[in-house]
Design a protein around this motif. Structure first.
Motif, PDB file in Angstrom:
ATOM      1  N   GLN A  12       0.852  -1.173   0.000  1.00 47.74           N
ATOM      2  CA  GLN A  12       0.000   0.000   0.000  1.00 47.74           C
ATOM      3  C   GLN A  12       0.894   1.230   0.000  1.00 47.74           C
ATOM      4  OE1 GLN A  12      -2.445  -0.551   3.517  1.00 47.74           O
ATOM      5  NE2 GLN A  12      -4.172  -1.249   2.280  1.00 47.74           N
ATOM      6  N   CYS A  13       0.422   2.294  -0.590  1.00 47.33           N
ATOM      7  CA  CYS A  13       1.178   3.538  -0.635  1.00 47.33           C
ATOM      8  C   CYS A  13       1.412   4.054   0.782  1.00 47.33           C
ATOM      9  CB  CYS A  13       0.415   4.578  -1.458  1.00 47.33           C
ATOM     10  SG  CYS A  13       1.262   6.161  -1.635  1.00 47.33           S
ATOM     11  N   GLY A  14       2.668   4.349   1.105  1.00 51.39           N
ATOM     12  CA  GLY A  14       2.997   4.873   2.427  1.00 51.39           C
ATOM     13  C   GLY A  14       3.301   3.807   3.463  1.00 51.39           C
ATOM     14  N   SER A  15       3.182   2.547   3.076  1.00 50.06           N
ATOM     15  CA  SER A  15       3.413   1.457   4.031  1.00 50.06           C
ATOM     16  C   SER A  15       4.896   1.160   4.248  1.00 50.06           C
ATOM     17  CB  SER A  15       2.720   0.179   3.548  1.00 50.06           C
ATOM     18  OG  SER A  15       3.331  -0.301   2.355  1.00 50.06           O
ATOM     19  N   GLY A  16       5.735   1.726   3.394  1.00 46.69           N
ATOM     20  CA  GLY A  16       7.158   1.444   3.478  1.00 46.69           C
ATOM     21  C   GLY A  16       7.531   0.151   2.784  1.00 46.69           C
ATOM     22  N   GLY A  17       6.642  -0.373   1.957  1.00 42.21           N
ATOM     23  CA  GLY A  17       6.877  -1.652   1.295  1.00 42.21           C
ATOM     24  C   GLY A  17       8.126  -1.674   0.432  1.00 42.21           C
ATOM     25  N   ASN A 123      10.217 -21.696  -5.297  1.00 36.14           N
ATOM     26  CA  ASN A 123      11.216 -20.943  -4.542  1.00 36.14           C
ATOM     27  C   ASN A 123      10.822 -19.481  -4.341  1.00 36.14           C
ATOM     28  OD1 ASN A 123      12.808 -23.284  -5.931  1.00 36.14           O
ATOM     29  ND2 ASN A 123      14.102 -22.608  -4.245  1.00 36.14           N
ATOM     30  N   ALA A 124       9.586 -19.164  -4.679  1.00 31.68           N
ATOM     31  CA  ALA A 124       9.096 -17.794  -4.523  1.00 31.68           C
ATOM     32  C   ALA A 124       7.933 -17.767  -3.538  1.00 31.68           C
ATOM     33  CB  ALA A 124       8.651 -17.240  -5.877  1.00 31.68           C
ATOM     34  N   PHE A 125       7.860 -16.686  -2.776  1.00 28.37           N
ATOM     35  CA  PHE A 125       6.674 -16.485  -1.950  1.00 28.37           C
ATOM     36  C   PHE A 125       6.317 -15.000  -1.936  1.00 28.37           C
ATOM     37  CE2 PHE A 125      10.026 -16.087   1.291  1.00 28.37           C
ATOM     38  CZ  PHE A 125       9.588 -15.012   2.065  1.00 28.37           C
ATOM     39  N   SER A 126       5.053 -14.735  -1.694  1.00 29.27           N
ATOM     40  CA  SER A 126       4.532 -13.378  -1.825  1.00 29.27           C
ATOM     41  C   SER A 126       4.185 -12.752  -0.483  1.00 29.27           C
ATOM     42  CB  SER A 126       3.293 -13.381  -2.723  1.00 29.27           C
ATOM     43  OG  SER A 126       2.288 -14.235  -2.185  1.00 29.27           O
ATOM     44  N   VAL A 127       4.468 -11.460  -0.392  1.00 32.77           N
ATOM     45  CA  VAL A 127       4.197 -10.691   0.821  1.00 32.77           C
ATOM     46  C   VAL A 127       3.431  -9.436   0.443  1.00 32.77           C
ATOM     47  CG1 VAL A 127       5.210  -9.507   2.803  1.00 32.77           C
ATOM     48  CG2 VAL A 127       6.366 -11.500   1.820  1.00 32.77           C
ATOM     49  N   PHE A 128       2.450  -9.072   1.254  1.00 29.60           N
ATOM     50  CA  PHE A 128       1.760  -7.799   1.044  1.00 29.60           C
ATOM     51  C   PHE A 128       1.983  -6.943   2.280  1.00 29.60           C
ATOM     52  CE2 PHE A 128      -1.746  -4.776   1.031  1.00 29.60           C
ATOM     53  CZ  PHE A 128      -1.717  -4.339  -0.285  1.00 29.60           C
ATOM     54  N   ILE A 129       2.453  -5.709   2.066  1.00 26.36           N
ATOM     55  CA  ILE A 129       2.735  -4.785   3.165  1.00 26.36           C
ATOM     56  C   ILE A 129       1.615  -3.755   3.275  1.00 26.36           C
ATOM     57  CG2 ILE A 129       4.373  -3.178   4.186  1.00 26.36           C
ATOM     58  CD1 ILE A 129       5.518  -5.968   3.816  1.00 26.36           C
ATOM     59  N   THR A 130       0.991  -3.728   4.426  1.00 24.08           N
ATOM     60  CA  THR A 130      -0.062  -2.757   4.702  1.00 24.08           C
ATOM     61  C   THR A 130       0.377  -1.890   5.876  1.00 24.08           C
ATOM     62  OG1 THR A 130      -2.428  -2.483   5.198  1.00 24.08           O
ATOM     63  CG2 THR A 130      -1.288  -4.322   6.268  1.00 24.08           C
ATOM     64  N   GLY A 131      -0.483  -1.004   6.333  1.00 24.15           N
ATOM     65  CA  GLY A 131      -0.158  -0.147   7.473  1.00 24.15           C
ATOM     66  C   GLY A 131      -1.379   0.662   7.863  1.00 24.15           C
ATOM     67  N   ASP A 132      -1.342   1.258   9.038  1.00 25.98           N
ATOM     68  CA  ASP A 132      -2.446   2.100   9.483  1.00 25.98           C
ATOM     69  C   ASP A 132      -2.412   3.417   8.709  1.00 25.98           C
ATOM     70  OD1 ASP A 132      -2.835   0.058  11.252  1.00 25.98           O
ATOM     71  OD2 ASP A 132      -2.203   1.177  13.035  1.00 25.98           O
ATOM     72  N   SER A 179      -4.735 -13.569  -1.536  1.00 25.57           N
ATOM     73  CA  SER A 179      -3.910 -13.432  -2.735  1.00 25.57           C
ATOM     74  C   SER A 179      -2.417 -13.572  -2.450  1.00 25.57           C
ATOM     75  CB  SER A 179      -4.164 -12.071  -3.400  1.00 25.57           C
ATOM     76  OG  SER A 179      -5.508 -11.956  -3.842  1.00 25.57           O
ATOM     77  N   TYR A 180      -2.051 -13.623  -1.164  1.00 24.31           N
ATOM     78  CA  TYR A 180      -0.630 -13.617  -0.803  1.00 24.31           C
ATOM     79  C   TYR A 180      -0.299 -14.717   0.210  1.00 24.31           C
ATOM     80  CZ  TYR A 180      -1.611  -8.998  -2.689  1.00 24.31           C
ATOM     81  OH  TYR A 180      -2.061  -7.977  -3.482  1.00 24.31           O
ATOM     82  N   ASP A 181       0.990 -15.054   0.285  1.00 26.06           N
ATOM     83  CA  ASP A 181       1.427 -16.040   1.265  1.00 26.06           C
ATOM     84  C   ASP A 181       1.425 -15.465   2.671  1.00 26.06           C
ATOM     85  OD1 ASP A 181       1.968 -18.252  -0.504  1.00 26.06           O
ATOM     86  OD2 ASP A 181       3.667 -17.101  -1.252  1.00 26.06           O
ATOM     87  N   MET A 182       1.737 -14.180   2.789  1.00 27.38           N
ATOM     88  CA  MET A 182       1.688 -13.532   4.096  1.00 27.38           C
ATOM     89  C   MET A 182       1.424 -12.044   3.945  1.00 27.38           C
ATOM     90  SD  MET A 182       5.721 -13.355   5.331  1.00 27.38           S
ATOM     91  CE  MET A 182       5.239 -12.786   6.955  1.00 27.38           C
ATOM     92  N   CYS A 183       0.763 -11.466   4.940  1.00 29.80           N
ATOM     93  CA  CYS A 183       0.482 -10.035   4.970  1.00 29.80           C
ATOM     94  C   CYS A 183       1.099  -9.454   6.239  1.00 29.80           C
ATOM     95  CB  CYS A 183      -1.024  -9.762   4.955  1.00 29.80           C
ATOM     96  SG  CYS A 183      -1.853 -10.317   3.444  1.00 29.80           S
ATOM     97  N   VAL A 184       1.734  -8.306   6.116  1.00 27.44           N
ATOM     98  CA  VAL A 184       2.443  -7.696   7.234  1.00 27.44           C
ATOM     99  C   VAL A 184       1.988  -6.246   7.413  1.00 27.44           C
ATOM    100  CG1 VAL A 184       4.701  -7.071   8.156  1.00 27.44           C
ATOM    101  CG2 VAL A 184       4.451  -9.144   6.766  1.00 27.44           C
ATOM    102  N   ASN A 185       1.663  -5.884   8.660  1.00 24.75           N
ATOM    103  CA  ASN A 185       1.301  -4.506   8.974  1.00 24.75           C
ATOM    104  C   ASN A 185       2.555  -3.809   9.496  1.00 24.75           C
ATOM    105  OD1 ASN A 185       0.430  -2.098  10.284  1.00 24.75           O
ATOM    106  ND2 ASN A 185      -1.628  -2.943  10.486  1.00 24.75           N
ATOM    107  N   SER A 186       3.130  -2.943   8.693  1.00 20.14           N
ATOM    108  CA  SER A 186       4.392  -2.291   9.047  1.00 20.14           C
ATOM    109  C   SER A 186       4.231  -1.307  10.208  1.00 20.14           C
ATOM    110  CB  SER A 186       4.981  -1.564   7.831  1.00 20.14           C
ATOM    111  OG  SER A 186       4.100  -0.557   7.364  1.00 20.14           O
ATOM    112  N   THR A 187       3.015  -0.847  10.457  1.00 16.35           N
ATOM    113  CA  THR A 187       2.780   0.042  11.592  1.00 16.35           C
ATOM    114  C   THR A 187       2.994  -0.706  12.901  1.00 16.35           C
ATOM    115  OG1 THR A 187       1.168   1.376  10.363  1.00 16.35           O
ATOM    116  CG2 THR A 187       1.075   1.497  12.768  1.00 16.35           C
ATOM    117  N   LYS A 188       2.567  -1.944  12.953  1.00 14.05           N
ATOM    118  CA  LYS A 188       2.677  -2.740  14.173  1.00 14.05           C
ATOM    119  C   LYS A 188       4.106  -3.190  14.453  1.00 14.05           C
ATOM    120  CE  LYS A 188      -1.818  -2.568  14.159  1.00 14.05           C
ATOM    121  NZ  LYS A 188      -2.498  -1.516  14.953  1.00 14.05           N
ATOM    122  N   LEU A 189       4.860  -3.507  13.391  1.00 13.06           N
ATOM    123  CA  LEU A 189       6.191  -4.076  13.565  1.00 13.06           C
ATOM    124  C   LEU A 189       7.330  -3.123  13.257  1.00 13.06           C
ATOM    125  CD1 LEU A 189       5.658  -7.608  11.947  1.00 13.06           C
ATOM    126  CD2 LEU A 189       5.717  -7.042  14.375  1.00 13.06           C
TER     127      LEU A 189
END
Length: 208
Positions: A12-17, A123-132, A179-189
């Motif tokens: 997401q825009c601004g998530s730091g992805g 050998n590939a996996f997908s990540v989606f970066i979200t945030g508050d 749609s992804y193997d894992m989703c990460v909230n960059s605000t939390k971590l």
């Protein structure tokens, strides 16, 4: 044994992805590809680099998913490819470049439906970066030196563009956890914590 590791990052825009992708690549000693994909795709396809910049992650309104897959399987010399609108050719060129990159080396790839292109790569996996929203708006403000209202407008419009592009060219839904193997909230971590979590996932998967 194939020791490749390819991590695709949707964001997401601004998530730091994008920054998370860069940090991840630095710590793993591999390359991070973002807009670099455009230059390579232009070179390999023979299409002008300016066209890739113009159409970068932008959807159209007349594209058929089946046409992409049919044309990709037929190759660039087919008559259907020759008659295809330029934006479709650009997507196919990027799709092909992403698959080639992933087959050649370990890397991190940001955006451009890379997770979809590499869906069958073990050998590939997908990540989606979200945030508050508050955190994302603040990051956009700092990055672009703009006020909150302008930053929010950029966030909304950019995410709408990315969503439309992803939903249009892939068979999945942008920002949908399925749609992804894992989703990460960059605000939390935080950015560093997000990187560590992704690395841990790779280790558990046996890719590190």
């Amino acid at each position: 044994m194939d020791k490749r590791l390819v991590i695709t990052i949707g964001r997401q825009c601004g998530s730091g992805g994008r920054r998370i992708g860069q940090m991840l690549a630095e710590q793993l000693g591999i390359k991070c590809y973002d807009k670099e994909i455009l230059n390579r795709a232009a070179k390999e396809s023979g299409l002008a680099a300016e066209l890739f910049e113009t159409h970068d992650e932008k959807p159209t309104s007349s594209f058929l998913y089946s046409l992409v897959m049919d044309t990709y399987s037929l190759g660039y010399t087919s008559s259907s490819y020759m008659d295809m609108p330029i934006n479709h050719k650009i997507f196919l060129a990027q799709f092909d470049t992403i698959k080639k990159l992933a087959s050649e080396e370990s890397c991190v790839i940001v955006g451009r439906c890379a997770d979809y292109a590499l869906a069958d790569d073990p050998n590939a996996f997908s990540v989606f970066i979200t945030g508050d929203d508050e955190d994302k708006i603040k990051r956009i403000m700092e990055t672009n030196n703009i006020d909150a209202n302008k930053a929010k407008d950029i966030m909304i419009k950019t995410d709408k563009k990315r969503s439309s592009y992803y939903n249009y060219y892939s068979s999945k839904r942008w920002a949908d956890s399925r749609s992804y193997d894992m989703c990460v909230n960059s605000t939390k971590l935080g950015l560093e914590g997000s990187v560590e979590l992704i690395k841990t996932y790779a280790k558990i998967k046996g890719l590190l």
